[in-house]
Design an enzyme around this catalytic site. Structure first.
Site, short mmCIF file in Angstrom:
data_model
loop_
_atom_site.label_atom_id
_atom_site.label_comp_id
_atom_site.label_asym_id
_atom_site.label_seq_id
_atom_site.Cartn_x
_atom_site.Cartn_y
_atom_site.Cartn_z
N ASP A 1 -7.38 -1.57 3.35
CA ASP A 1 -6.42 -2.62 3.04
C ASP A 1 -6.83 -3.97 3.63
OD1 ASP A 1 -4.59 -0.87 1.73
OD2 ASP A 1 -3.92 -0.15 3.68
N ASP B 1 0.86 -1.18 0.00
CA ASP B 1 0.00 0.00 0.00
C ASP B 1 0.90 1.24 0.00
OD1 ASP B 1 -2.33 1.67 0.42
OD2 ASP B 1 -1.69 1.82 2.51
N ASP C 1 -2.13 -0.75 5.97
CA ASP C 1 -2.40 -0.21 7.31
C ASP C 1 -3.84 0.19 7.53
OD1 ASP C 1 -2.17 3.28 7.35
OD2 ASP C 1 -2.09 2.08 5.54
#
Length: 663
Positions: free
Chosen positions: A552, A342, A548
């Site tokens: 996600d 990410d 995080d």
């Protein structure tokens, strides 16, 4: 400095070393050790009496007592397993010892009991030391802390009684009593026991500190932000202990095979005893050979091959800030061959900051006024970009004027009345619409230039006219590029970027960290991230996802393995992930992947060692004449070697090698 911040006379440093105090289980604290020593003493008294020709009544009871003291625990465990319809190797060893005694080999049977009990005691001690390595972290946190009352008075309280919001005083040389944030004071804190950083870290107002870290110079007033049970240390201990209760696929496979193997071994033992009898062999010789076979063919070393390396790796990773939730996860981490990262909060710090202030020439508004008015309009908003604008104004020392008539339109921006002007702050394209006047065109060009540079552009309007543009960007983590390079080396493929951010910002960041253009997947919704992961999995890849946020979590769940950033990670992401990086240090990811691979290599080594010993001893027994004591030594020796080999990963050197190799 206030007098209560000074170190009191006699209040010396609580610890001279920043490392965790050694918590080591004493050898004789374990019941297994005490029973083993008793059996050994009895055996050593009986053996010389027997060899000296003393009557059987002198040494016989001593051998019998050795059988009982050394064999009752494994016998009880074996019978308990048998009640669950499971054939345990402990029971087989006891049967073999009793069988030896029935044919007059009392000394050999007692030797088997003593060595088997010694092996069990060593395993129990190794397991206890593994737990010590993790629980020793709890000793870092001091037993008491100095809690400050509203009137400035001080009271010593147990650290477990501290609650969120309490203010504690940490003097020079003392350990921090709880996870929290510095309210007042400055100093250098040695965090080596928690973060592994070799040098003390400067701490000042606003900085985070962890329970158990050692304050060097300067006194600190710290506001408690986590209960003792939720501190970094406590979470490490809890999650590693939870992980220790799980079993990896390799271990489950071995245990499944073990039952069939053990049954087959019993059948083979009976055959080795009965077939020679059928052709006229001596009963004693046949039974002795059968008992020896049962001992050397037992899969003790095979059973112990898997879990010690994996649990040692879990404990070691936990000490270095990576919480691996199970032995299954530790085994799977070493299998990953593709990594999906990410962007915001993972490769970047996740904290937007104003990087550019561009006042339009014709607006007549200077940069400070532009920023102050934007901050006033954004002040009531909880949006991360609004917080960045307000923080930037405060950092510049600007006075944020009052505002009224605040309105917020999700996805567009905010509007408020500030010093007689209607100030709007938001996305340029949405605020300007189809406007093509000179100021609007110029504002669009400035915004486009900022976005091309990887920033998010925020337009500021005065009474409907553009007056300036703010550029906001998230800061790249210092170890992001190094981590991407290490993961590329480990997996053989460059990590991919999966983000909901715009393509231009994503492409620019990818270029900075070393991710190729083909590996950038931008503008993704949560379901799109899941789809990207599933496509890779469908192609045969074992994907590791690192993220995080709430968005996600679906991808973390869908991946072969998921790792969450712990410090700023959402609760959902932390719960969904298979492992958590407590301190958001990306560089620990390649290290823990490498540690997993080291654990898998040790498992293979252990299985080879066990197979070589078992096959060699079995062939010797069947093709020649293997003395029972030598068979016992070979079998139990292989078990001890395998167990100790698995514990090599407990050492800090194992983590250092994994981290160094990953660079």
């Amino acid at each position: 400095m206030p007098s209560d911040l000074l170190q009191r006379p006699g209040q010396a440093a609580q610890a001279a070393s920043p490392t965790a105090p050694k918590r080591r289980t004493r050898v004789f604290a374990l019941a297994e050790t005490r029973w083993t020593v008793a059996a050994l003493v009895l055996f050593l008294i009986a053996l010389p009496l027997q060899l000296a020709g003393a009557p059987a009544w002198a040494w016989g009871p001593l051998y019998a007592a050795a059988y009982v003291t050394g064999g009752w625990e494994p016998a009880w465990a074996g019978l308990a397993a048998l009640r669950e319809k499971t054939l345990d190797v402990d029971l087989l060893m006891i049967v073999a010892a009793i069988g030896a005694a029935t044919i007059g080999q009392v000394m050999d049977g007692a030797l088997l009991i003593v060595i088997f009990a010694t092996s069990g005691a060593l395993e129990a001690l190794a397991t206890a030391r593994t737990q010590d390595a993790v629980r020793g972290l709890l000793d870092l946190a001091p037993a008491t802390a100095a809690r400050l009352a509203d009137d400035g008075s001080e009271k010593s309280v147990a650290t477990e009684d501290l609650v969120v919001g309490d203010i504690i005083l940490v003097r020079p040389g003392e350990r921090v009593g709880a996870d929290g944030r510095v309210l007042e004071g400055a100093g250098e804190v040695d965090q080596a026991s928690i973060t592994g950083e070799p040098l003390p870290v400067a701490k000042e107002t606003g900085d985070e500190v962890f329970a158990g870290t050692l304050n060097g110079t300067g006194a600190l007033r710290v506001k408690v932000e986590r209960d003792a049970s939720d501190s970094v240390i406590a979470r490490i201990v809890a999650m590693v202990e939870e992980a220790s209760e799980t079993k990896a696929p390799t271990q489950l496979f071995i245990e499944k095979v073990e039952q069939r193997y053990s049954l087959g071994m019993v059948v083979a033992t009976l055959a080795i005893f009965l077939i020679p009898l059928a052709v006229g062999a001596d009963v004693t010789g046949s039974l002795l050979r059968a008992m020896t076979f049962m001992i050397v063919a037992s899969p003790c070393a095979v059973v112990l091959a898997t879990m010690p390396p994996l649990l040692s790796a879990i404990a070691n990773a936990g000490r270095h800030g990576v919480l691996v939730k199970s032995a299954v996860v530790m085994e799977r981490l070493g299998q990953v061959d593709t990594v999906a990262l990410d962007k915001t909060g993972t490769l970047t710090e996740g904290i937007p900051r104003v990087t550019d202030i561009r006042s339009l020439p014709r607006s007549g508004v200077d940069e400070d006024t532009l920023l102050a008015h934007a901050a006033a309009a954004e002040y009531p908003s909880e949006h991360p970009l609004a917080r960045a604008v307000v923080d930037a104004a405060r950092t510049r020392g600007l006075t944020i004027p009052g505002m009224r008539d605040f309105t917020s339109t999700p996805g567009i921006g905010v509007t408020a009345t500030v010093e007689g002007h209607t100030v709007a702050v938001g996305a340029p394209a949405l605020l300007l619409g189809d406007s093509r006047d000179t100021d609007s065109v110029r504002a669009t060009e400035v915004a486009a230039g900022l976005e091309d540079g990887g920033r998010t552009a925020v337009l500021v309007l005065h009474d409907g006219s553009p007056v300036g543009v703010l550029g906001i960007a998230d800061r790249l983590r210092p170890d992001a590029a190094e981590t991407v390079a290490a993961l590329t080396t480990l997996t053989g493929s460059t990590p991919i970027l999966v983000t909901g951010d715009n393509p231009r910002a994503a492409a620019r960041l990818a270029a900075e960290v070393g991710i190729t253009v083909d590996g950038v997947h931008a503008g993704l919704l949560p379901q799109d991230k899941v789809e990207a992961v599933r496509r890779l999995e469908a192609q045969g890849s074992k994907v590791l996802v690192i993220g995080d946020g709430v968005n996600d979590a679906p991808a973390l769940a869908a991946a072969h393995t998921g790792i969450a950033m712990g410090r700023a990670g959402s609760d959902l992401a932390l719960e969904t992930a298979d492992a958590v990086i407590v301190r958001d240090e990306l560089a620990t990811v390649p290290a823990v992947v490498n540690l997993s691979r080291a654990a898998r290599r040790l498992v293979v080594q252990n299985l080879v060692i066990a197979a070589v010993f078992i096959s060699g001893l079995v062939i010797w027994d069947l093709a020649g004449h293997l003395p029972l004591p030598l068979g016992v030594l070979g079998h139990e020796g292989s078990t001890v070697i395998v167990g100790l080999n698995g514990l090599r990963l407990l050492r800090d050197a194992a983590w250092n090698r994994a981290a160094e190799y990953a660079r």
